[in-house]
Motif scaffolding. Sequence first.
Motif, PDB file in Angstrom:
ATOM      1  N   GLY A  80      35.663  -2.333 -23.948  1.00  0.00           N
ATOM      2  CA  GLY A  80      36.095  -3.119 -23.362  1.00  0.00           C
ATOM      3  C   GLY A  80      34.863  -2.783 -22.029  1.00  0.00           C
ATOM      4  N   GLY A  81      34.500  -1.641 -22.150  1.00  0.00           N
ATOM      5  CA  GLY A  81      33.594  -1.716 -20.840  1.00  0.00           C
ATOM      6  C   GLY A  81      33.027  -2.185 -20.305  1.00  0.00           C
ATOM      7  N   ALA A  82      32.169  -3.388 -20.754  1.00  0.00           N
ATOM      8  CA  ALA A  82      31.863  -3.981 -20.318  1.00  0.00           C
ATOM      9  C   ALA A  82      33.007  -4.815 -19.458  1.00  0.00           C
ATOM     10  N   TYR A  83      33.310  -5.564 -19.656  1.00  0.00           N
ATOM     11  CA  TYR A  83      34.231  -6.095 -19.195  1.00  0.00           C
ATOM     12  C   TYR A  83      35.128  -5.693 -17.679  1.00  0.00           C
ATOM     13  N   PHE A  84      35.952  -4.506 -17.937  1.00  0.00           N
ATOM     14  CA  PHE A  84      36.068  -3.521 -17.086  1.00  0.00           C
ATOM     15  C   PHE A  84      35.547  -3.113 -16.332  1.00  0.00           C
ATOM     16  N   LEU A  85      33.979  -2.377 -16.344  1.00  0.00           N
ATOM     17  CA  LEU A  85      33.309  -2.195 -15.344  1.00  0.00           C
ATOM     18  C   LEU A  85      32.748  -3.236 -14.440  1.00  0.00           C
ATOM     19  N   SER A  86      32.660  -4.415 -14.968  1.00  0.00           N
ATOM     20  CA  SER A  86      31.693  -5.766 -14.639  1.00  0.00           C
ATOM     21  C   SER A  86      33.066  -6.041 -13.934  1.00  0.00           C
ATOM     22  N   ARG A  87      34.016  -5.958 -13.519  1.00  0.00           N
ATOM     23  CA  ARG A  87      35.254  -6.431 -12.919  1.00  0.00           C
ATOM     24  C   ARG A  87      35.403  -5.334 -11.737  1.00  0.00           C
ATOM     25  N   LEU A  88      35.768  -4.387 -12.024  1.00  0.00           N
ATOM     26  CA  LEU A  88      36.002  -3.231 -10.804  1.00  0.00           C
ATOM     27  C   LEU A  88      34.595  -2.840 -10.147  1.00  0.00           C
ATOM     28  N   LEU A  89      33.557  -3.296 -10.788  1.00  0.00           N
ATOM     29  CA  LEU A  89      32.316  -2.872 -10.017  1.00  0.00           C
ATOM     30  C   LEU A  89      31.986  -3.791  -9.774  1.00  0.00           C
ATOM     31  N   GLY A  90      31.373  -4.791 -10.383  1.00  0.00           N
ATOM     32  CA  GLY A  90      30.430  -5.845  -9.830  1.00  0.00           C
ATOM     33  C   GLY A  90      29.345  -5.389 -10.786  1.00  0.00           C
ATOM     34  N   SER A  91      28.137  -6.362 -11.098  1.00  0.00           N
ATOM     35  CA  SER A  91      27.296  -7.404 -12.316  1.00  0.00           C
ATOM     36  C   SER A  91      26.474  -5.091 -12.180  1.00  0.00           C
ATOM     37  N   ALA A  92      26.156  -5.503 -10.767  1.00  0.00           N
ATOM     38  CA  ALA A  92      24.737  -4.065 -10.563  1.00  0.00           C
ATOM     39  C   ALA A  92      25.506  -3.083 -10.756  1.00  0.00           C
ATOM     40  N   LYS A  93      26.074  -2.407 -10.139  1.00  0.00           N
ATOM     41  CA  LYS A  93      26.312  -1.416 -10.003  1.00  0.00           C
ATOM     42  C   LYS A  93      27.116  -0.926 -11.905  1.00  0.00           C
ATOM     43  N   ALA A  94      27.990  -1.499 -12.156  1.00  0.00           N
ATOM     44  CA  ALA A  94      28.515  -2.106 -13.892  1.00  0.00           C
ATOM     45  C   ALA A  94      26.859  -1.555 -14.838  1.00  0.00           C
ATOM     46  N   LEU A  95      26.193  -2.605 -14.501  1.00  0.00           N
ATOM     47  CA  LEU A  95      25.104  -2.171 -15.953  1.00  0.00           C
ATOM     48  C   LEU A  95      24.248  -0.520 -14.838  1.00  0.00           C
ATOM     49  N   GLU A  96      24.472  -0.328 -13.781  1.00  0.00           N
ATOM     50  CA  GLU A  96      23.781   1.242 -13.679  1.00  0.00           C
ATOM     51  C   GLU A  96      24.617   2.187 -14.582  1.00  0.00           C
ATOM     52  N   LEU A  97      25.606   1.739 -14.182  1.00  0.00           N
ATOM     53  CA  LEU A  97      26.595   3.155 -15.210  1.00  0.00           C
ATOM     54  C   LEU A  97      26.469   3.102 -16.168  1.00  0.00           C
ATOM     55  N   ALA A  98      26.113   1.531 -16.912  1.00  0.00           N
ATOM     56  CA  ALA A  98      25.592   2.064 -18.512  1.00  0.00           C
ATOM     57  C   ALA A  98      24.842   1.756 -18.483  1.00  0.00           C
ATOM     58  N   LEU A  99      23.288   1.998 -18.159  1.00  0.00           N
ATOM     59  CA  LEU A  99      22.203   1.681 -18.466  1.00  0.00           C
ATOM     60  C   LEU A  99      21.872   3.311 -18.330  1.00  0.00           C
ATOM     61  N   LEU A 100      21.802   3.803 -16.857  1.00  0.00           N
ATOM     62  CA  LEU A 100      21.634   5.327 -17.170  1.00  0.00           C
ATOM     63  C   LEU A 100      22.782   6.551 -17.594  1.00  0.00           C
ATOM     64  N   ALA A 101      24.131   6.653 -18.242  1.00  0.00           N
ATOM     65  CA  ALA A 101      24.808   6.512 -18.441  1.00  0.00           C
ATOM     66  C   ALA A 101      25.030   8.109 -17.602  1.00  0.00           C
ATOM     67  N   GLU A 102      24.792   8.181 -16.436  1.00  0.00           N
ATOM     68  CA  GLU A 102      24.526   9.360 -15.545  1.00  0.00           C
ATOM     69  C   GLU A 102      26.652   9.826 -15.209  1.00  0.00           C
TER      70      GLU A 102
END
Length: 265
Positions: free
Chosen positions: A149-171
């Motif tokens: 559920g990572g894509a679901y929760f991250l997008s709703r908590l942070l918005g799509s831009a920040k969620a993608l940043e965390l997922a793509l960079l994996a920092e």
Amino acid sequence: MRSDFQHVLVQFDAGVLTITMNRPTVLNAFNDLMLQEMIEIVEATAQDEEIRCVVLTGAGRAFGAGQDLSLFANAQTEESASTAHEHLRAYHRLVMGLQQLPQPVIAAIHGVATGISLNIALACDLRIAADNARLSEAFARIGLVPDGGGAYFLSRLLGSAKALELALLAEEINGAEAERIGLVNKCVPLADFEEVVILLARRLAHGPTRTYGLIKQLFHESQDKDLAAVLQLEGDFQSRAINTADHREGVQAFMQKRPPRYSGK
């Protein structure tokens, strides 16, 4: 609920059930048995009216290091691809179980919280992080997409831009940064961490438990609906809340100018 689990500790006190993932030598990385034990505990919790609040945490130095990758190190690619859906079904069952619990659930995050362990924390209702917490959507580091559920929760908590940043960079981000961006509700000093979690859990355990469950359900069902549909939903849920013993107690306590004594019913 039984308590003789191999990789999970359960402790019940004053209405609070604490679930501790207990594989500290591997930073509580998930194997199949720990996952199945977690599912059993969560599903039993949903049926237990004595439990008024749930705390999910990890033993030792970490909340959780995600999936134990040593279990898949020698797997063939074809076999892994064909069993990916099957493997994830158990995680999906756990995530849905946490989301649908009628009791409020707190994730108490200290040390490492990465991969599927982080996303399980995101499935909880509230997240308290210690200032030594290190959170990461680490999937891209090993060529995988976020699951649990990572894509679901991250997008709703942070918005799509920040969620993608965390997922793509994996920092990795620390507890203070996680609080700043809204990934956790609060970051506290490690020395105060256990006390803050206990006080919050006890506060919730003494609250109107059935109403908390209705609030959770209302918010979850409102995620993908328009305003008119949400207004209809809130009427339906309010009609259920108004018939609870805790609503009646709350009104009486207000009128009598005393603290309410909620029964969770």
